[in-house]
Design a protein around this motif. Structure first.
Motif, PDB file in Angstrom:
ATOM      1  N   ALA A  29       1.488 -13.027  17.030  1.00 21.20           N
ATOM      2  CA  ALA A  29       0.965 -13.111  18.126  1.00 21.20           C
ATOM      3  C   ALA A  29       1.448 -11.711  18.389  1.00 21.20           C
ATOM      4  CB  ALA A  29       0.893 -13.703  19.669  1.00 21.20           C
ATOM      5  N   ILE A  30       2.420 -10.929  18.177  1.00 24.20           N
ATOM      6  CA  ILE A  30       2.506  -9.374  18.385  1.00 24.20           C
ATOM      7  C   ILE A  30       2.288  -9.235  17.075  1.00 24.20           C
ATOM      8  CG2 ILE A  30       4.505  -7.986  18.600  1.00 24.20           C
ATOM      9  CD1 ILE A  30       3.486  -9.807  21.846  1.00 24.20           C
ATOM     10  N   LEU A  76      -1.272  -8.701  16.946  1.00 22.45           N
ATOM     11  CA  LEU A  76      -1.914  -7.478  17.946  1.00 22.45           C
ATOM     12  C   LEU A  76      -1.534  -6.098  16.709  1.00 22.45           C
ATOM     13  CD1 LEU A  76      -1.446  -9.366  21.128  1.00 22.45           C
ATOM     14  CD2 LEU A  76      -3.753  -9.634  19.654  1.00 22.45           C
ATOM     15  N   CYS A  77      -0.666  -6.435  16.373  1.00 19.95           N
ATOM     16  CA  CYS A  77      -0.123  -4.163  15.898  1.00 19.95           C
ATOM     17  C   CYS A  77      -1.003  -4.448  14.473  1.00 19.95           C
ATOM     18  CB  CYS A  77       1.568  -4.510  15.953  1.00 19.95           C
ATOM     19  SG  CYS A  77       2.300  -4.579  17.715  1.00 19.95           S
ATOM     20  N   THR A 137      -3.406  -5.651  13.046  1.00 19.43           N
ATOM     21  CA  THR A 137      -4.987  -5.253  13.183  1.00 19.43           C
ATOM     22  C   THR A 137      -5.381  -3.937  14.515  1.00 19.43           C
ATOM     23  OG1 THR A 137      -5.197  -7.028  15.077  1.00 19.43           O
ATOM     24  CG2 THR A 137      -5.587  -7.533  13.190  1.00 19.43           C
ATOM     25  N   VAL A 181      -4.568  -4.227  17.016  1.00 16.82           N
ATOM     26  CA  VAL A 181      -5.355  -4.042  18.938  1.00 16.82           C
ATOM     27  C   VAL A 181      -4.614  -2.295  19.787  1.00 16.82           C
ATOM     28  CG1 VAL A 181      -5.300  -5.786  20.868  1.00 16.82           C
ATOM     29  CG2 VAL A 181      -6.194  -5.542  18.278  1.00 16.82           C
ATOM     30  N   THR A 182      -2.841  -2.925  19.146  1.00 16.33           N
ATOM     31  CA  THR A 182      -2.338  -2.527  20.233  1.00 16.33           C
ATOM     32  C   THR A 182      -0.786  -1.936  19.347  1.00 16.33           C
ATOM     33  OG1 THR A 182      -0.536  -2.755  22.076  1.00 16.33           O
ATOM     34  CG2 THR A 182      -0.975  -4.933  20.470  1.00 16.33           C
ATOM     35  N   LEU A 236       3.208  -2.197  23.657  1.00 14.76           N
ATOM     36  CA  LEU A 236       4.142  -3.416  24.106  1.00 14.76           C
ATOM     37  C   LEU A 236       5.407  -3.005  25.068  1.00 14.76           C
ATOM     38  CD1 LEU A 236       2.808  -5.636  21.089  1.00 14.76           C
ATOM     39  CD2 LEU A 236       1.468  -5.318  23.356  1.00 14.76           C
TER      40      LEU A 236
END
Length: 256
Positions: free
Chosen positions: A175-176, A179-180, A182, A184-185, A190
């Protein structure tokens, strides 16, 4: 005429999808048929963390007539799907891979493989580490004079819920990374939120485990460590800027 030509790719994709779904069903069915004879043994293996800590003379029970037959069969079907996961993921990968660029394939393939391994690790961790403590806690805190006789169907539902919970929680690194990747964050963002992540891990552990500190820690600490692993690996999955991304795609299209 053009309309007919445009419909051919869609039909071919649907035929390929049907064939791959059929292969998945056949794979699960073959494994199920191979294991169904041992369905009672499989249930005994899954139930052993509870039966080994039950008081002397206590046994599991079946509250419905059909439960002793259908519950092991249900578990065997789920185990068949569980064992088939690598093949099922391969079929999904083989279906979508032609639509991906080469650099996307190189990124997604390791994620598919590692997510499968992490899910298996989460289930194994729940069975070999968490279950003995959870069921030991439940049996030791039973009021005096209360006989422990767990229904086999209820136990299976409880065990499957914990298997799923730990399997999903062990997907934190994936998940991490996603997210990175794409955008998103970011890893830096984080990292700055680490204290909140640790608190959230213990909160999730409190919800998914019995109300004792040790069981909560058994879930929270691995989640925190997996979060750190996710941050470490996510540094290699940083999103490219639009110009670099376009250059890579153009290069791959020319190569193909």
């Amino acid at each position: 005429m053009n309309h007919v030509d445009e419909s051919q790719p869609l039909i071919s994709h649907l035929v390929e999808l049907r064939n791959r779904l059929l292969r998945c069903v056949i794979c699960v069915a073959v494994i199920f048929v191979s294991l169904v004879y041992f369905s009672n043994d499989i249930y005994h293996f899954v139930a052993s963390p509870l039966t080994e800590v039950m008081p002397k003379g206590a046994t599991m029970i079946a509250t419905n007539i059909q439960t002793p037959f259908f519950t092991p069969i249900k578990l065997t079907a789920i185990v068949s799907i569980f064992i088939s996961v690598p093949y099922l993921l391969y079929q999904i990968w083989a279906f979508i891979a032609p639509a991906l660029y080469q650099h996307e394939k190189r990124m997604i393939y390791p994620l598919l493989f590692s997510s499968t391994i992490l899910f298996y690790c989460g289930v194994a961790f729940a069975y070999y580490v968490v279950f003995p403590f959870v069921f030991g806690f439940f049996t030791q805190t039973a009021p005096e004079g209360v006989a422990i006789a767990t229904d086999i169907s209820s136990y299976l539902d409880f065990a499957l819920a914990l298997f799923l919970a730990f399997g999903v929680c062990f997907e934190v690194p994936i998940a991490i990374i996603l997210l990175c990747w794409t955008g998103v964050t970011t890893v830096k963002s984080l990292s700055e939120k680490r204290p909140y992540i640790i608190v959230a891990a213990f909160f999730i552990g409190m919800i998914l485990t019995p109300p004792d500190v040790f069981s909560q820690t058994l879930l929270a600490v691995p989640m925190w460590l997996l979060f750190e692993v996710g941050l470490l690996v996510a540094r290699f999955y940083q999103p490219k800027d639009e110009a670099e991304e376009s250059a890579v795609k153009n290069s791959e299209e020319k190569t193909e």
